[in-house]
Design an enzyme around this catalytic site. Structure first.
Site, PDB file in Angstrom:
ATOM      1  N   GLU A 192       0.853  -1.192   0.000  1.00  0.00           N
ATOM      2  CA  GLU A 192       0.000   0.000   0.000  1.00  0.00           C
ATOM      3  C   GLU A 192       0.884   1.235   0.000  1.00  0.00           C
ATOM      4  O   GLU A 192       1.854   1.311   0.756  1.00  0.00           O
ATOM      5  CB  GLU A 192      -0.888   0.086   1.255  1.00  0.00           C
ATOM      6  CG  GLU A 192      -2.046  -0.863   1.321  1.00  0.00           C
ATOM      7  CD  GLU A 192      -2.890  -0.627   2.584  1.00  0.00           C
ATOM      8  OE1 GLU A 192      -2.802   0.478   3.174  1.00  0.00           O
ATOM      9  OE2 GLU A 192      -3.603  -1.549   2.988  1.00  0.00           O
TER      10      GLU A 192
ATOM     11  N   GLU B 107     -13.496   5.726  -0.262  1.00  0.00           N
ATOM     12  CA  GLU B 107     -14.398   4.802   0.436  1.00  0.00           C
ATOM     13  C   GLU B 107     -15.149   5.562   1.525  1.00  0.00           C
ATOM     14  O   GLU B 107     -14.612   5.846   2.591  1.00  0.00           O
ATOM     15  CB  GLU B 107     -13.608   3.634   1.019  1.00  0.00           C
ATOM     16  CG  GLU B 107     -12.914   2.793  -0.048  1.00  0.00           C
ATOM     17  CD  GLU B 107     -12.019   1.730   0.549  1.00  0.00           C
ATOM     18  OE1 GLU B 107     -12.546   0.706   1.040  1.00  0.00           O
ATOM     19  OE2 GLU B 107     -10.786   1.930   0.543  1.00  0.00           O
TER      20      GLU B 107
ATOM     21  N   LYS C 114     -15.520   4.296   5.474  1.00  0.00           N
ATOM     22  CA  LYS C 114     -14.386   3.996   6.340  1.00  0.00           C
ATOM     23  C   LYS C 114     -14.409   4.891   7.575  1.00  0.00           C
ATOM     24  O   LYS C 114     -14.704   6.084   7.482  1.00  0.00           O
ATOM     25  CB  LYS C 114     -13.059   4.187   5.595  1.00  0.00           C
ATOM     26  CG  LYS C 114     -12.794   3.158   4.507  1.00  0.00           C
ATOM     27  CD  LYS C 114     -11.367   3.215   4.012  1.00  0.00           C
ATOM     28  CE  LYS C 114     -10.408   2.591   4.999  1.00  0.00           C
ATOM     29  NZ  LYS C 114      -9.036   2.474   4.448  1.00  0.00           N
TER      30      LYS C 114
ATOM     31  N   GLU D   6      -8.863   9.069   5.513  1.00  0.00           N
ATOM     32  CA  GLU D   6      -9.118   7.645   5.284  1.00  0.00           C
ATOM     33  C   GLU D   6     -10.140   7.417   4.174  1.00  0.00           C
ATOM     34  O   GLU D   6     -10.136   6.377   3.529  1.00  0.00           O
ATOM     35  CB  GLU D   6      -9.607   6.981   6.573  1.00  0.00           C
ATOM     36  CG  GLU D   6      -8.525   6.726   7.599  1.00  0.00           C
ATOM     37  CD  GLU D   6      -7.528   5.681   7.140  1.00  0.00           C
ATOM     38  OE1 GLU D   6      -7.951   4.648   6.598  1.00  0.00           O
ATOM     39  OE2 GLU D   6      -6.321   5.909   7.300  1.00  0.00           O
TER      40      GLU D   6
END
Length: 360
Positions: A264, A318, A321, A327
């Site tokens: 990542e 997203e 999250k 995030e």
């Protein structure tokens, strides 16, 4: 019968090649903690248009595995942290998991790896530290029993919490409190030919100390960089330094030949007030320059012959999250499939297509 023949032929062919879950140097994480992102079939269309072949998901969702069938895309699936205790305590459960989530989809879906947990060692759930190795062993033994071990690479991704320090790169060692878990895990991975997988975020380092870190160093921009006094090497970007820090920790632990893969990395395009540098301009700069860096197919200053490979985080923003605003804003693409910012990819609809030429 025909399906079994092709599966056996595929396994026969691949056993003579070295086991690799990563083709080329560039991949992407397909996180799905959202209620508004495109369907798996649309995601396949997007990935193929972007010519991204390597994909990681964090579970083994069957709708995703079915959508990837026949696409030629290579996928790494995951045993979730919540499943580790079960996989560790029961070899039969691990075998059934591999049968249901891997064997059942081969060879049409190109499952090339299984990530057993994510950021377990050094994480807040100490109870999982001691079960990670047995979970990995049981999953591996299941692939071996099913004659899939020459096709499926077993790994687990670590955060930088496993290290005492990463600056300068030559000083890096594993934290004392995780060594008793890390060393046997590395011994097992060395035995089966698995890489050391690490999630590396210059963004997180930068927002932790923006007054003393040159943002250009974090973004692959022109900068004076840093010099490592022990290695006597110069670093012009933070990611290379982070990867060499990981190599140093491995060498200190006695693992001199293990490959490091970045599972990542990315940069948030939005953040909270205290997340300095989380904006669209910096996210575009980081991901654009990272893509150029990976396209050069070169190593790091300390390991120039070990070509750097990285999975970008992530395909989408997203919205579900938890945690800080950052995030929910790592995506190269928005929920509707349009591009978040221009790094040379095309969105799902022509109105948002990029016309930027990037040679990779």
């Amino acid at each position: 019968m025909i399906r079994r023949f092709f599966l056996l032929f595929f396994l026969f062919f691949t056993q003579f090649a070295s086991l690799q879950a990563f083709t080329g140097t560039y991949g992407i994480n397909y996180g799905r903690i959202a209620d508004n992102i495109p369907s798996p079939d649309e995601v396949v269309t997007l990935l193929r248009a972007a010519k991204i072949r390597n994909i990681r998901i964090y579970d083994a969702d069957h709708s995703v595995l079915k959508a990837f069938s026949g696409t030629g895309l290579d996928i790494v699936i995951g045993v979730t942290n919540g499943q580790l205790q079960d996989m560790s305590s029961s070899a039969d459960h691990a075998l059934n998991w591999v049968k249901q989530n891997v064997q059942a989809f081969l060879p049409e879906t190109r499952i090339r790896g299984i990530a057993v947990g994510n950021e377990v060692l050094g994480g807040s759930n100490n109870a999982l530290w001691g079960v990670l190795l047995d979970a990995a062993k049981n999953i591996y033994n299941a692939t071996k029993k099913l004659h899939l071990d020459k096709l499926i690479q077993i790994s687990t991704a670590h955060s930088f919490a496993v290290f005492q320090t990463s600056y300068p790169p030559s000083s890096c060692k594993f934290n004392d409190n995780i060594k008793q878990y890390m060393k046997p895990l590395l011994e097992f991975f060395q035995q089966i030919g698995s890489p050391f997988c690490v999630n590396a975020y210059p963004f997180l380092v930068y927002i932790g100390d923006p007054e003393n870190i040159d943002i250009n160093y974090a973004l692959f921009q022109p900068t004076k960089g840093i010099d490592d006094p022990v290695y006597k090497l110069h670093y012009d970007n933070m990611l290379d330094a982070q990867i060499d820090a990981a190599y140093t920790a491995l060498e200190d632990a006695g693992f001199h030949k293990m490959e490091v893969i970045v599972t990542e990395t990315g940069w948030a395009s939005a953040g909270d007030q205290n997340e300095v540098g989380a904006n669209v301009t910096n996210a575009r700069t980081y991901n654009y320059n990272l893509r150029k860096r990976l396209a050069k197919k070169k190593g790091t200053p300390h390991r120039p012959k070990d070509v750097l490979k990285a999975y970008i985080f992530a395909i989408f923003n997203e919205d579900s999250k938890p945690g800080p605003t950052s995030e929910r804003n790592y995506g190269l693409f928005k929920a509707d499939g349009s591009i978040s910012y221009n790094v040379g990819f095309h969105g799902l609809n022509a109105g948002y297509s990029s016309h930027l030429s990037l040679k990779v």
